[in-house]
Design a protein around this motif. Structure first.
Motif, PDB file in Angstrom:
ATOM      1  N   MET A 242       0.834  -1.216   0.000  1.00 28.19           N
ATOM      2  CA  MET A 242       0.000   0.000   0.000  1.00 28.19           C
ATOM      3  C   MET A 242       0.869   1.265   0.000  1.00 28.19           C
ATOM      4  O   MET A 242       1.698   1.447   0.900  1.00 28.19           O
ATOM      5  N   PRO A 243       0.707   2.144  -1.008  1.00 29.26           N
ATOM      6  CA  PRO A 243       1.507   3.370  -1.033  1.00 29.26           C
ATOM      7  C   PRO A 243       1.283   4.199   0.232  1.00 29.26           C
ATOM      8  O   PRO A 243       0.147   4.307   0.712  1.00 29.26           O
ATOM      9  N   ALA A 244       2.350   4.768   0.762  1.00 22.08           N
ATOM     10  CA  ALA A 244       2.244   5.551   1.998  1.00 22.08           C
ATOM     11  C   ALA A 244       1.330   6.763   1.815  1.00 22.08           C
ATOM     12  O   ALA A 244       0.699   7.231   2.749  1.00 22.08           O
ATOM     13  N   GLN A 245       1.261   7.273   0.558  1.00 19.26           N
ATOM     14  CA  GLN A 245       0.446   8.465   0.301  1.00 19.26           C
ATOM     15  C   GLN A 245      -0.988   8.134  -0.140  1.00 19.26           C
ATOM     16  O   GLN A 245      -1.721   9.027  -0.569  1.00 19.26           O
ATOM     17  N   ALA A 246      -1.367   6.847  -0.056  1.00 14.99           N
ATOM     18  CA  ALA A 246      -2.698   6.442  -0.553  1.00 14.99           C
ATOM     19  C   ALA A 246      -3.798   7.208   0.164  1.00 14.99           C
ATOM     20  O   ALA A 246      -3.691   7.522   1.355  1.00 14.99           O
ATOM     21  N   ARG A 247      -4.857   7.497  -0.585  1.00 12.24           N
ATOM     22  CA  ARG A 247      -6.062   8.067   0.015  1.00 12.24           C
ATOM     23  C   ARG A 247      -7.102   6.956   0.104  1.00 12.24           C
ATOM     24  O   ARG A 247      -7.162   6.094  -0.783  1.00 12.24           O
ATOM     25  N   ALA A 248      -7.931   7.023   1.138  1.00 13.19           N
ATOM     26  CA  ALA A 248      -8.959   5.989   1.316  1.00 13.19           C
ATOM     27  C   ALA A 248      -9.830   5.895   0.067  1.00 13.19           C
ATOM     28  O   ALA A 248     -10.272   4.811  -0.330  1.00 13.19           O
ATOM     29  N   GLU A 249     -10.063   7.042  -0.595  1.00 10.78           N
ATOM     30  CA  GLU A 249     -10.970   7.089  -1.758  1.00 10.78           C
ATOM     31  C   GLU A 249     -10.468   6.274  -2.940  1.00 10.78           C
ATOM     32  O   GLU A 249     -11.224   5.972  -3.845  1.00 10.78           O
ATOM     33  N   SER A 250      -9.154   5.941  -2.927  1.00  7.88           N
ATOM     34  CA  SER A 250      -8.607   5.221  -4.076  1.00  7.88           C
ATOM     35  C   SER A 250      -8.497   3.725  -3.813  1.00  7.88           C
ATOM     36  O   SER A 250      -8.107   2.969  -4.705  1.00  7.88           O
ATOM     37  N   LEU A 251      -8.800   3.297  -2.593  1.00  3.51           N
ATOM     38  CA  LEU A 251      -8.547   1.894  -2.234  1.00  3.51           C
ATOM     39  C   LEU A 251      -9.820   1.059  -2.282  1.00  3.51           C
ATOM     40  O   LEU A 251     -10.875   1.483  -1.797  1.00  3.51           O
ATOM     41  N   ALA A 252      -9.677  -0.163  -2.815  1.00  2.00           N
ATOM     42  CA  ALA A 252     -10.803  -1.105  -2.794  1.00  2.00           C
ATOM     43  C   ALA A 252     -10.994  -1.618  -1.365  1.00  2.00           C
ATOM     44  O   ALA A 252     -10.141  -1.388  -0.484  1.00  2.00           O
ATOM     45  N   LEU A 253     -12.095  -2.310  -1.143  1.00  2.00           N
ATOM     46  CA  LEU A 253     -12.391  -2.788   0.211  1.00  2.00           C
ATOM     47  C   LEU A 253     -11.396  -3.851   0.677  1.00  2.00           C
ATOM     48  O   LEU A 253     -11.096  -3.931   1.870  1.00  2.00           O
ATOM     49  N   GLU A 254     -10.870  -4.642  -0.255  1.00  2.00           N
ATOM     50  CA  GLU A 254      -9.936  -5.712   0.146  1.00  2.00           C
ATOM     51  C   GLU A 254      -8.682  -5.135   0.812  1.00  2.00           C
ATOM     52  O   GLU A 254      -8.338  -5.556   1.931  1.00  2.00           O
ATOM     53  N   PRO A 255      -7.955  -4.171   0.185  1.00  2.00           N
ATOM     54  CA  PRO A 255      -6.790  -3.621   0.886  1.00  2.00           C
ATOM     55  C   PRO A 255      -7.149  -2.843   2.148  1.00  2.00           C
ATOM     56  O   PRO A 255      -6.364  -2.825   3.114  1.00  2.00           O
ATOM     57  N   MET A 256      -8.333  -2.224   2.171  1.00  2.00           N
ATOM     58  CA  MET A 256      -8.741  -1.534   3.412  1.00  2.00           C
ATOM     59  C   MET A 256      -8.890  -2.554   4.542  1.00  2.00           C
ATOM     60  O   MET A 256      -8.461  -2.316   5.673  1.00  2.00           O
ATOM     61  N   ALA A 257      -9.502  -3.689   4.204  1.00  2.00           N
ATOM     62  CA  ALA A 257      -9.693  -4.733   5.219  1.00  2.00           C
ATOM     63  C   ALA A 257      -8.334  -5.310   5.618  1.00  2.00           C
ATOM     64  O   ALA A 257      -8.093  -5.601   6.801  1.00  2.00           O
ATOM     65  N   GLU A 258      -7.431  -5.445   4.639  1.00  2.00           N
ATOM     66  CA  GLU A 258      -6.103  -5.977   4.951  1.00  2.00           C
ATOM     67  C   GLU A 258      -5.379  -5.039   5.924  1.00  2.00           C
ATOM     68  O   GLU A 258      -4.764  -5.479   6.898  1.00  2.00           O
ATOM     69  N   LEU A 259      -5.491  -3.742   5.667  1.00  2.00           N
ATOM     70  CA  LEU A 259      -4.857  -2.763   6.551  1.00  2.00           C
ATOM     71  C   LEU A 259      -5.433  -2.874   7.965  1.00  2.00           C
ATOM     72  O   LEU A 259      -4.705  -2.907   8.957  1.00  2.00           O
TER      73      LEU A 259
END
Ligand code: SAM
Length: 277
Positions: A242-259
């Motif tokens: 996951m890029p350190a500068q990622a915004r929540a708006e650009s992420l799918a639910l799978e990586p959000m859940a992984e985080l």
């Protein structure tokens, strides 16, 4: 200049005949189903539903309209009109034991988000299966937006954790009387909560999503820092993918859940509840 008065209780009644049929058609075969209608008004949709479903429960806040419909459907025992507030209704008590219901409504727009949250909870509890809902176009666009597009945000993520969302069609103000100031879009939601599949607990993850999307212009890390997590904790737990500068708006639910799972595992988030504000 004459001010346009907002109709009370969000009362913009559907007067487009093709549209009212299309909305009911979107529920599919309801001949064996219990259907809950939110805000039947003068019965534009109610009338069609009454002839198609096994049982119809319609909840109307406006006393005069509820009385009008109770009189109109008095000879049809499969139709139950309840005068009441959908937000105060106990859906568990309305859905027959060991069954699920479908929900339909040309929603009162002023409480769309609250109704959606209520329906997501009912979907998670296994009470309802699908819903066909008309709402203000801008809100529907947010509910159905994919990650990375402008409209994607907390409402999209929350909705899509709870349901598969299909955007069906949009109606102009002239389809209603009085015409609202906005266009309206009909969505179909097939409730299919994803919490177990993504390995997260519903209460904790919903709260985590609120923190992730707190401020649109901030990066995800900055939103989480504002919610109380330290830079050191976050960078130690941050997934390499996951890029350190990622915004929540650009992420799918799978990586959000992984985080979320990684933060829980590394002890940065308290297990089961994310309460830091
Ligand atoms: N279904 C009708 C139609 O399509 O013409 C009426 C739709 S109108 C946009 C919304 C309806 O919801 C109104 O009849 C209004 O009185 C009712 N309503 C507003 N707030 C409500 C609430 N909290 N609970 C139940 N019904 C509500």
């Amino acid at each position: 200049m004459q001010m346009k008065r907002k109709p009370k209780f969000g009362q913009n009644f559907l007067v487009d005949d093709a549209a009212r049929h299309a909305i009911v058609d979107a529920l599919g075969d309801i001949s064996k189903r219990t259907v809950i209608e939110i805000g039947p008004g003068h019965g534009a949709i109610t009338e069609i539903l009454a002839g198609r479903c096994r049982r119809l429960i319609a909840l109307e806040l406006d006393r005069a309209l509820a009385a009008e419909l109770t009189f109109r459907f008095r000879g049809q025992p499969q139709v139950q009109i309840i005068e009441g507030d959908i937000l105060k209704a106990d859906l568990r008590a309305l859905v027959p034991e060991s069954e699920t219901a479908d929900v339909i409504g040309n929603l009162p727009y002023y409480i769309t988000s609250e109704i959606l949250l209520q329906l997501f909870a009912a979907g998670s509890a296994g009470l309802i299966d699908r819903a066909v809902l008309m709402m203000q176009r801008e809100v529907a666009d947010r509910v159905s937006a994919a990650p990375g597009v402008r409209d994607y945000g907390l409402l999209s993520a929350t909705a899509q954790m709870n349901a598969d969302v299909d955007s069906l069609f949009t109606l102009p103000p002239a389809a209603f009387s009085p015409p609202p100031d906005v266009y309206s879009t009909v969505l179909r939601l097939q409730f299919a909560p994803r919490f177990a599949e993504l390995g997260v607990d519903a209460a904790g993850f919903n709260n985590f999503l609120k923190q992730c999307f707190a401020q649109k212009r901030k990066t995800l890390q900055n939103n989480l820092r504002a919610a109380g997590y330290s830079v050191e904790e976050l960078s130690a737990a941050w997934p390499a993918s996951m890029p350190a500068q990622a915004r929540a708006e650009s992420l799918a639910l799978e990586p959000m859940a992984e985080l979320y799972r990684t933060l829980l595992r590394t002890g940065v988030l308290p297990s089961g509840a994310v309460t830091a504000q």
